[in-house]
Write a protein that holds these residues in place. Sequence first.
Motif, PDB file in Angstrom:
ATOM      1  N   ALA A  41      46.713  38.325  41.878  1.00  0.00           N
ATOM      2  CA  ALA A  41      45.530  38.582  42.710  1.00  0.00           C
ATOM      3  C   ALA A  41      44.536  37.438  42.586  1.00  0.00           C
ATOM      4  CB  ALA A  41      44.890  39.912  42.314  1.00  0.00           C
ATOM      5  N   LEU A  42      44.317  36.979  41.342  1.00  0.00           N
ATOM      6  CA  LEU A  42      43.336  35.908  41.105  1.00  0.00           C
ATOM      7  C   LEU A  42      43.726  34.629  41.843  1.00  0.00           C
ATOM      8  CD1 LEU A  42      40.800  35.094  39.291  1.00  0.00           C
ATOM      9  CD2 LEU A  42      42.500  34.026  37.794  1.00  0.00           C
ATOM     10  N   LEU A  43      45.013  34.308  41.849  1.00  0.00           N
ATOM     11  CA  LEU A  43      45.452  33.035  42.432  1.00  0.00           C
ATOM     12  C   LEU A  43      45.810  33.137  43.907  1.00  0.00           C
ATOM     13  CD1 LEU A  43      45.491  32.034  39.524  1.00  0.00           C
ATOM     14  CD2 LEU A  43      47.657  30.912  40.031  1.00  0.00           C
ATOM     15  N   PHE A  44      46.412  34.261  44.302  1.00  0.00           N
ATOM     16  CA  PHE A  44      47.022  34.321  45.629  1.00  0.00           C
ATOM     17  C   PHE A  44      46.487  35.460  46.491  1.00  0.00           C
ATOM     18  CE2 PHE A  44      50.362  32.418  42.908  1.00  0.00           C
ATOM     19  CZ  PHE A  44      50.636  31.262  43.611  1.00  0.00           C
ATOM     20  N   THR A  45      46.726  36.694  46.069  1.00  0.00           N
ATOM     21  CA  THR A  45      46.628  37.813  47.012  1.00  0.00           C
ATOM     22  C   THR A  45      45.198  38.267  47.280  1.00  0.00           C
ATOM     23  OG1 THR A  45      47.128  39.359  45.199  1.00  0.00           O
ATOM     24  CG2 THR A  45      48.964  38.622  46.567  1.00  0.00           C
ATOM     25  N   ASP A  46      44.317  38.139  46.292  1.00  0.00           N
ATOM     26  CA  ASP A  46      42.919  38.528  46.516  1.00  0.00           C
ATOM     27  C   ASP A  46      41.989  37.324  46.613  1.00  0.00           C
ATOM     28  OD1 ASP A  46      43.648  41.160  46.437  1.00  0.00           O
ATOM     29  OD2 ASP A  46      42.610  41.646  44.563  1.00  0.00           O
TER      30      ASP A  46
END
Lengths: 199, 199
Positions: free
Chosen positions: B13-18
């Motif tokens: 999430a931190l890097l890509f999805t959020d």
Amino acid sequence: MDTLSSLDAASRALLFTDARTTSNFSATPVTDEELKEIWELAKWPPTQANTQPLRVLYVRTADGKARLIKHLNEGNRAKSESAPVVAVLALDTQFHEFIPEVFPHGAGLKDVFEGNTAKRISDGTFSAALQAGYFILAARSIGLFAGPMTGFDKAGVDAEFFPDGRFRSLAVVNLGHPGENPWRDRLPRLSPDTAVQWA
Amino acid sequence: MDTLSSLDAASRALLFTDARTTSNFSATPVTDEELKEIWELAKWPPTQANTQPLRVLYVRTADGKARLIKHLNEGNRAKSESAPVVAVLALDTQFHEFIPEVFPHGAGLKDVFEGNTAKRISDGTFSAALQAGYFILAARSIGLFAGPMTGFDKAGVDAEFFPDGRFRSLAVVNLGHPGENPWRDRLPRLSPDTAVQWA
């Protein structure tokens, strides 16, 4: 799910500090679900005006690999032979057709790119290469090892897989799990004194 | 340190999805140590023949920012005004000079690039753009928010900061923490049916 403020050391090791470019792969298979999972991560980070010009061709059948490997430089063929999957990363030279969908508030950019092929290819190649970087780190994120290579006959690969001329291959990326002697000793990185300046 | 086999959901999430591209930053400062930490991650992932042609100029003084912002497209100036740091990402057009150091077993590549400027700039730009992708994800990895932009006068920035002509700017990246209304609604990503093929 907890919200993280930064990656922990083990995660940084997986993606950056301990990760290695892999040249010899084991027989451990890679599933189509894993390959879809890479893209579900790699599709998110930013591109110029959200244009997303990168296209991915996952080559994992025996026939597909034979068609691809003959176009690789001889020194690169054994690497791809050993990899369960080889991804061809390519630029869609007509990526601007999607701008009204992906960048609706700046849809006029489609016409700018339509009228300026040199800018379209240059800007598109830059964003596609950004996405290639995201792709490599996304593969590592799901636990695969990547071996990107640019040593191949691009015109040959394009004629083989993209015969209508719309896509232009930029790199191939071997994907899988490490085999025996999977990598060389790590090569040096440039000093920050060379790579980084301050103002 | 434990060895991870894949990133957990919060890290993805931190890097890509959020993660979101940030256009308005808070006053929370960014330290030079944080900026060095980005590079200590971003320097590791692969480039063609380990050439590492990307150069980073961190602009964080009032004088430096004033010199930079006047070369940005008008619509991009407020974004960089609000950012504590703006990184200029550039290609070192003479990156091949380092090949004997960074790729000693293939040092002859230096002469290939010396004799073929078009190939040197094309290949170097591709690897530098890969590294720009790594840079953006490395910034996110240490907890910073990034706002990459290509809308600026590249010749103007190069004359301002790289007057000897050796470095060519490719993108600028605003860095910091989100301010008020830091981003738009998320723009759509292309369907995998458009972006991904199989063979």
